[in-house]
Design an enzyme around this catalytic site. Structure first.
Site, mmCIF file in Angstrom:
data_model
loop_
_atom_site.group_PDB
_atom_site.id
_atom_site.type_symbol
_atom_site.label_atom_id
_atom_site.label_comp_id
_atom_site.label_asym_id
_atom_site.label_seq_id
_atom_site.Cartn_x
_atom_site.Cartn_y
_atom_site.Cartn_z
ATOM 1 N N LYS A 1 58.041 34.174 -1.942
ATOM 2 C CA LYS A 1 56.900 34.735 -1.194
ATOM 3 C C LYS A 1 57.080 36.246 -1.009
ATOM 4 O O LYS A 1 56.143 37.026 -1.176
ATOM 5 C CB LYS A 1 56.753 34.046 0.166
ATOM 6 N N SER B 1 53.979 33.377 3.824
ATOM 7 C CA SER B 1 54.493 32.508 4.881
ATOM 8 C C SER B 1 55.288 33.325 5.891
ATOM 9 O O SER B 1 55.927 34.322 5.519
ATOM 10 C CB SER B 1 55.409 31.461 4.249
ATOM 11 N N TYR C 1 62.638 29.699 -1.635
ATOM 12 C CA TYR C 1 61.188 29.595 -1.412
ATOM 13 C C TYR C 1 60.670 30.854 -0.722
ATOM 14 O O TYR C 1 59.704 31.479 -1.153
ATOM 15 C CB TYR C 1 60.882 28.348 -0.562
HETATM 16 P P1 NAD Z 1 50.300 21.791 -0.956
HETATM 17 O O1 NAD Z 1 51.494 21.425 -1.760
HETATM 18 O O2 NAD Z 1 49.585 20.731 -0.231
HETATM 19 O O3 NAD Z 1 49.254 22.584 -1.865
HETATM 20 C C1 NAD Z 1 49.663 23.396 -2.943
HETATM 21 C C2 NAD Z 1 48.826 22.993 -4.134
HETATM 22 O O4 NAD Z 1 49.206 23.820 -5.255
HETATM 23 C C3 NAD Z 1 49.031 21.546 -4.544
HETATM 24 O O5 NAD Z 1 47.776 20.911 -4.656
HETATM 25 C C4 NAD Z 1 49.739 21.619 -5.891
HETATM 26 O O6 NAD Z 1 49.387 20.547 -6.729
HETATM 27 C C5 NAD Z 1 49.275 22.965 -6.402
HETATM 28 N N1 NAD Z 1 50.178 23.638 -7.334
HETATM 29 C C6 NAD Z 1 51.496 23.909 -7.177
HETATM 30 N N2 NAD Z 1 51.960 24.559 -8.254
HETATM 31 C C7 NAD Z 1 50.920 24.708 -9.112
HETATM 32 C C8 NAD Z 1 50.764 25.306 -10.391
HETATM 33 N N3 NAD Z 1 51.803 25.860 -11.040
HETATM 34 N N4 NAD Z 1 49.548 25.302 -10.979
HETATM 35 C C9 NAD Z 1 48.491 24.728 -10.358
HETATM 36 N N5 NAD Z 1 48.570 24.135 -9.150
HETATM 37 C C10 NAD Z 1 49.775 24.135 -8.534
HETATM 38 O O7 NAD Z 1 50.777 22.948 0.065
HETATM 39 P P2 NAD Z 1 49.972 23.603 1.270
HETATM 40 O O8 NAD Z 1 50.673 23.212 2.511
HETATM 41 O O9 NAD Z 1 48.533 23.367 1.124
HETATM 42 O O10 NAD Z 1 50.324 25.131 1.004
HETATM 43 C C11 NAD Z 1 49.453 25.996 0.323
HETATM 44 C C12 NAD Z 1 50.113 27.368 0.226
HETATM 45 O O11 NAD Z 1 50.429 27.840 1.535
HETATM 46 C C13 NAD Z 1 51.432 27.339 -0.551
HETATM 47 O O12 NAD Z 1 51.496 28.513 -1.337
HETATM 48 C C14 NAD Z 1 52.477 27.373 0.542
HETATM 49 O O13 NAD Z 1 53.662 27.980 0.104
HETATM 50 C C15 NAD Z 1 51.790 28.211 1.609
HETATM 51 N N6 NAD Z 1 52.292 27.921 2.955
HETATM 52 C C16 NAD Z 1 52.264 26.646 3.432
HETATM 53 C C17 NAD Z 1 52.777 26.372 4.705
HETATM 54 C C18 NAD Z 1 52.790 24.963 5.253
HETATM 55 O O14 NAD Z 1 53.514 24.702 6.200
HETATM 56 N N7 NAD Z 1 52.001 24.039 4.723
HETATM 57 C C19 NAD Z 1 53.313 27.408 5.489
HETATM 58 C C20 NAD Z 1 53.298 28.703 4.983
HETATM 59 C C21 NAD Z 1 52.784 28.946 3.701
HETATM 60 C C1 UD1 Z 2 60.002 25.088 7.892
HETATM 61 C C2 UD1 Z 2 60.687 25.933 6.844
HETATM 62 C C3 UD1 Z 2 59.932 27.236 6.694
HETATM 63 C C4 UD1 Z 2 58.446 26.992 6.383
HETATM 64 C C5 UD1 Z 2 57.857 26.122 7.500
HETATM 65 C C6 UD1 Z 2 56.407 25.761 7.270
HETATM 66 C C7 UD1 Z 2 63.052 25.311 6.954
HETATM 67 C C8 UD1 Z 2 64.421 25.750 7.328
HETATM 68 N N1 UD1 Z 2 62.073 26.166 7.229
HETATM 69 O O1 UD1 Z 2 60.091 25.802 9.051
HETATM 70 O O2 UD1 Z 2 60.499 28.011 5.662
HETATM 71 O O3 UD1 Z 2 57.756 28.207 6.325
HETATM 72 O O4 UD1 Z 2 58.620 24.893 7.564
HETATM 73 O O5 UD1 Z 2 56.263 24.975 6.106
HETATM 74 O O6 UD1 Z 2 62.866 24.252 6.403
HETATM 75 N N2 UD1 Z 2 62.249 19.313 13.418
HETATM 76 C C9 UD1 Z 2 62.963 18.273 13.975
HETATM 77 N N3 UD1 Z 2 63.057 17.108 13.288
HETATM 78 C C10 UD1 Z 2 62.458 16.939 12.057
HETATM 79 C C11 UD1 Z 2 61.726 18.019 11.493
HETATM 80 C C12 UD1 Z 2 61.649 19.201 12.204
HETATM 81 O O7 UD1 Z 2 63.507 18.398 15.059
HETATM 82 O O8 UD1 Z 2 62.607 15.856 11.468
HETATM 83 C C13 UD1 Z 2 62.154 20.574 14.160
HETATM 84 C C14 UD1 Z 2 62.801 21.736 13.470
HETATM 85 O O9 UD1 Z 2 64.158 21.814 13.758
HETATM 86 C C15 UD1 Z 2 61.982 22.913 14.031
HETATM 87 C C16 UD1 Z 2 60.600 22.307 14.266
HETATM 88 O O10 UD1 Z 2 60.788 20.898 14.305
HETATM 89 O O11 UD1 Z 2 62.513 23.323 15.257
HETATM 90 C C17 UD1 Z 2 59.591 22.636 13.170
HETATM 91 O O12 UD1 Z 2 60.159 22.260 11.929
HETATM 92 P P1 UD1 Z 2 59.336 22.399 10.545
HETATM 93 O O13 UD1 Z 2 58.046 21.691 10.657
HETATM 94 O O14 UD1 Z 2 60.249 21.997 9.443
HETATM 95 O O15 UD1 Z 2 58.970 23.948 10.458
HETATM 96 P P2 UD1 Z 2 59.915 25.253 10.489
HETATM 97 O O16 UD1 Z 2 61.260 24.932 10.999
HETATM 98 O O17 UD1 Z 2 59.177 26.308 11.223
#
Ligand code: NAD
Ligand code: UD1
Length: 336
Positions: free
Chosen positions: A151, A123, A147
């Site tokens: 990573k 991430s 978190y």
């Molecule tokens: P998500 O929660 O929708 O998907 C993660 C999946 O992993 C889920 O289906 C959950 O059931 C499964 N899971 C969690 N722990 C497990 C375990 N111990 N064994 C088996 N399955 C397990 O999340 P996502 O948004 O699809 O994210 C996927 C990956 O990308 C994650 O590793 C997350 O940290 C990373 N990521 C997500 C974002 C975001 O904003 N969505 C941003 C940066 C990185």
């Molecule tokens: C958050 C996480 C980051 C993670 C990323 C993607 C925190 C501090 N950081 O970041 O670690 O990698 O999500 O999953 O939680 N916002 C509002 N009102 C809301 C929600 C969000 O104003 O109710 C604003 C936030 O202040 C920010 C922007 O929207 O400026 C995006 O927020 P968000 O979607 O939570 O993503 P990140 O802040 O980038």
């Protein structure tokens, strides 16, 4: 055959579609702690092809080994993990156990089965507060919450693994802010409880599940005072995984940003979502959220140069697709 850990989740289901559409066979391991089996059935319906599913935990090394051998897996895309920043501050050990120990068990099973191609979902949160912008892959790493540290530790662990056994092929992907949904409206993000991220919250306000959005601060040093993020359409993000798999035909380890390179402010997202949905999004300005930064934006040059990949979809498209999913599935997968 490609193994997707966490393949039932938001990003995982979109990666499943990209892989199936490209002709790969897919097996998913997911314990469904943050997802729903119905999502995978919809993936199969969209692609018109089946996938294999094993409902298990990545910390169960024997189960993973069994899947790797039974299905003749050649590469693993590792998305499984817990991802809520706030929750990780309250339950850090749960995050280290699930994410770090889970990855250790997965790697052990892969070693036993002699499968040495791994793509890991990291991430942009590993960068912490930007020292300069846009963020390239050489930017110092200083995550500000447990978190993010899971990573970072996994990234370091995988680099050490490659140093000790150089026949591994490892791609570390630093996602920026995924949003949007598949154009079919059949799959998308289905947060349990109150969403953590901006776009799902905006979508729930648009559909009337929440009265208003709270914008965390309008006094940042940005053109409209609200925070700026690099929102990337989840379908573009999923396509990036295919490029990464192609790149991993050579042994090595590399780290790459998956972002668009262009930022949108919170207010710009609100306006774009209003335009896409035809609904108004009431909001109020609130105090800044602890840990937030003003701007977080990727330098995507390395991905473009080495993977021949770049995002294609606009913010307007992202909001339109997210809205389509929200409208078709007001209660996510829970009504099925
Ligand atoms: P998500 O929660 O929708 O998907 C993660 C999946 O992993 C889920 O289906 C959950 O059931 C499964 N899971 C969690 N722990 C497990 C375990 N111990 N064994 C088996 N399955 C397990 O999340 P996502 O948004 O699809 O994210 C996927 C990956 O990308 C994650 O590793 C997350 O940290 C990373 N990521 C997500 C974002 C975001 O904003 N969505 C941003 C940066 C990185
Ligand atoms: C958050 C996480 C980051 C993670 C990323 C993607 C925190 C501090 N950081 O970041 O670690 O990698 O999500 O999953 O939680 N916002 C509002 N009102 C809301 C929600 C969000 O104003 O109710 C604003 C936030 O202040 C920010 C922007 O929207 O400026 C995006 O927020 P968000 O979607 O939570 O993503 P990140 O802040 O980038």
């Amino acid at each position: 055959m490609i193994l997707l850990t966490g393949g039932a989740g938001y990003i995982g289901t979109h990666v499943c579609i990209a892989l199936l559409d490209a002709g790969f066979d897919v097996v998913v391991i997911d314990n469904l702690c943050n997802s729903n089996r119905a999502a995978l059935e919809r993936v199969e319906a969209i692609c018109g092809r089946p996938l294999a599913f094993c409902c298990d935990d990545i910390r169960n090394e024997d189960a993973i080994y069994h899947v790797l051998r039974t299905y003749g897996v050649t590469a693993v895309i590792h998305l499984a993990g817990l991802k809520a920043v706030g929750d990780s501050n309250v339950h850090p050990m749960t995050y280290y156990d699930n994410n770090v120990v889970g990855t250790m068990r997965l790697v052990s099973a892969m070693k036993r089965a002699d499968v040495k191609t791994l793509v890991f979902s990291s991430s942009a949160t590993v960068y912490g507060a930007p020292a300069y912008l846009p963020l390239d892959e050489r930017h110092p790493l200083a995550p500000t919450n447990p978190y993010g540290r899971t990573k970072l530790f996994i990234e370091e662990m995988l680099k050490d693994l490659h140093r000790s056994e150089d026949d591994w092929r490892i791609g570390i992907l630093r996602y920026f802010n995924p949003a949007g949904a598949h154009e079919s409206g059949l799959i998308g993000e289905d947060p349990i409880g109150v969403p953590n991220n901006l776009v799902p919250l905006v979508a729930q306000v648009a559909i009337g599940k929440r009265a208003k959005l709270r914008i965390w601060g309008d006094d940042y040093d940005t053109p409209d005072g609200t925070g700026i993020r690099d929102f990337i359409h989840v379908v573009d993000l999923a396509a990036g995984h295919l490029s990464v798999l192609r790149h991993l035909e050579q042994p090595g380890v590399f780290t790459v940003n998956l972002g668009t390179g262009s930022g949108s402010s919170v207010l710009e997202v609100v306006r774009a979502f209003e335009a896409a949905s035809g609904r108004s999004i009431p909001y109020e300005i609130a105090e800044r959220r602890t840990g937030d930064v003003a701007i977080c934006c990727a330098d995507p040059t390395f991905a473009q140069r080495t993977l021949d990949w770049k995002s294609a979809r606009s913010l307007a498209q992202m909001c339109a697709d997210h809205w389509h999913w929200q409208l078709m599935n007001p209660d996510g997968y829970r009504h099925v």
